[in-house]
Motif scaffolding. Structure first.
Motif: not given
Length: 139
Positions: A96-97, A56-62, A124-126, A90-91
């Motif tokens: 924030q990150n 499994p992929n280790i996900t970041q907390p963000d 579109k939000a980046g 989303f924007t």
């Protein structure tokens, strides 16, 4: 070369040998064609295929957990949202990150159109890191 023998009536008899010159000509033409086309058949295109792993992929907390149900309800980290609320969320998340990840969980029977709309709004939000979450135990 074979010549017909002359009999007593001075008429030539039919030749009993096969003329192989046309056969050799055809074979040489085919040989030249195969010599020219053989390198074209072995030409391959280099493609970088993705590597599969069973870990499994280790996900970041963000990250944002986004869920789509087959009855068209949307969930943002477990909270019910509408399609109109997604662009500002989303924007704000990208503000924030910038490296935040979007994890999309979609029911098996969700139309791809809804998933594509969410991905389009996120792009579109980046958001540049978008992934799909699946459950390998279900078949």
């Amino acid at each position: 070369m074979a010549f017909g023998s002359m009999n007593s009536s001075n008429r030539p008899l039919p030749m009993a040998e096969i003329n192989v010159v046309p056969l050799v000509d055809v074979m040489l033409v085919l040989l030249v064609i195969f010599i020219i086309t053989a390198p074209l058949l072995t030409h391959s295109v280099k493609i970088d295929l993705p590597k599969a792993s069973s870990s499994p992929n280790i996900t970041q907390p963000d990250h944002v957990e986004f869920a789509l149900r087959d009855d068209s309800t949307l969930y943002w980290n477990g909270e019910s949202v509408t399609m109109d609320q997604l662009p500002p969320r989303f924007t704000e998340a990208v503000g924030q990150n910038p490296n935040i990840e979007l994890h999309i969980r979609a029911d098996k029977h969700v139309h791809y159109e809804h998933v594509a709309q969410v991905m389009s709004i996120a792009a579109k939000a980046g958001l540049v890191r978008i992934g799909f979450v699946t459950d390998p135990s279900q078949k």
